[in-house]
Design a protein around this motif. Structure first.
Motif, PDB file in Angstrom:
ATOM      1  N   ALA A  71       4.573 -84.724 -19.955  1.00  0.00           N
ATOM      2  CA  ALA A  71       5.785 -84.011 -20.383  1.00  0.00           C
ATOM      3  C   ALA A  71       5.446 -82.581 -20.779  1.00  0.00           C
ATOM      4  N   ARG A  72       4.319 -82.367 -21.446  1.00  0.00           N
ATOM      5  CA  ARG A  72       3.910 -80.999 -21.796  1.00  0.00           C
ATOM      6  C   ARG A  72       3.654 -80.187 -20.527  1.00  0.00           C
ATOM      7  N   ARG A 108       5.007 -80.676 -17.577  1.00  0.00           N
ATOM      8  CA  ARG A 108       6.302 -80.441 -16.953  1.00  0.00           C
ATOM      9  C   ARG A 108       7.096 -79.375 -17.695  1.00  0.00           C
ATOM     10  N   LYS A 109       7.088 -79.434 -19.023  1.00  0.00           N
ATOM     11  CA  LYS A 109       7.828 -78.453 -19.822  1.00  0.00           C
ATOM     12  C   LYS A 109       7.253 -77.056 -19.609  1.00  0.00           C
ATOM     13  N   ASP A 110       5.913 -76.946 -19.632  1.00  0.00           N
ATOM     14  CA  ASP A 110       5.269 -75.642 -19.416  1.00  0.00           C
ATOM     15  C   ASP A 110       5.555 -75.092 -18.022  1.00  0.00           C
ATOM     16  N   ASP A 138      10.200 -77.366 -16.144  1.00  0.00           N
ATOM     17  CA  ASP A 138      10.941 -78.523 -15.655  1.00  0.00           C
ATOM     18  C   ASP A 138      12.118 -78.874 -16.559  1.00  0.00           C
ATOM     19  N   PHE A 139      11.982 -78.645 -17.864  1.00  0.00           N
ATOM     20  CA  PHE A 139      13.050 -78.946 -18.820  1.00  0.00           C
ATOM     21  C   PHE A 139      12.797 -78.166 -20.101  1.00  0.00           C
ATOM     22  N   GLU A 140      13.813 -78.123 -20.942  1.00  0.00           N
ATOM     23  CA  GLU A 140      13.710 -77.501 -22.256  1.00  0.00           C
ATOM     24  C   GLU A 140      13.953 -78.565 -23.310  1.00  0.00           C
ATOM     25  N   ASP A 141      13.438 -78.337 -24.509  1.00  0.00           N
ATOM     26  CA  ASP A 141      13.758 -79.248 -25.596  1.00  0.00           C
ATOM     27  C   ASP A 141      15.256 -79.182 -25.857  1.00  0.00           C
TER      28      ASP A 141
END
Length: 178
Positions: free
Chosen positions: A159-160, A162-164, A167-170
């Motif tokens: 997930a980290r 992908r987020k970096d 891919d998505f935002e919190d």
């Protein structure tokens, strides 16, 4: 490709050794990560394909059915499905074409947007999604090949990544009630 049994050496570890011997020390860890993830994907997709084969489904077709089955009314705009599945629109269109052809999904005009199309799950599609989900849960998801702790840690690490990668935002915090 027929499986021949376990190899006597981990080919990814050997590749890393070769990278280091050739002086590519900065790239060796990343090469190991990338090739490890790709090999893990191959292993998991093979398990998924075996579980879905009796239903005549690819994972892409299954994901579309399951996505629609999760909605309250079994329908959503095509653009929303494309965004949620995170694949190229052409791939979603091809997947939907096959599901429509087989009677599992229908296309309908959007009632509020003349440019948009609604995808609607048929009763046969809902039944297939439920049966395929039961098979995947039983044959793949319940026992992914890792402990619960390892599973949680791996999902968090990926997930980290992908987020970096954007891919998505919190999610934004919900406002306090008035």
């Amino acid at each position: 490709m027929a499986r021949r049994g376990a190899l006597p050496v981990d080919p990814i570890a050997e590749a890393k050794r070769q990278w280091l011997m050739h002086g590519w020390t900065d790239a060796a860890p990343g090469m190991s990560v990338v090739t490890s993830i790709i090999r893990a994907q191959q292993i998991l997709l093979a398990r998924i394909d075996r579980a879905l084969k009796p239903f005549g489904l690819s994972f892409a077709r299954y994901e579309m059915l399951r996505l629609l089955a999760f909605t309250r009314e079994g329908r959503m705009p095509m653009a929303s499905a494309i965004a949620r599945l995170q694949v190229h629109p052409t791939s979603v269109t091809n997947t939907v074409d096959r599901l429509v052809r087989d009677g599992f999904v229908t296309r309908e005009p959007h009632p509020d947007d003349g440019r948009a199309t609604l995808l609607t799950l048929t009763d046969a599609g809902r039944d297939l999604a439920e049966r395929a989900t039961a098979a995947l849960n039983d044959e793949v998801f319940t026992r992914p090949g890792l402990s619960g702790e390892d599973t949680d840690e791996l999902v968090s690490i990926i997930a980290r990544l992908r987020k970096d990668a954007g891919d998505f935002e919190d999610p934004r915090p919900m406002p306090d009630p008035l």
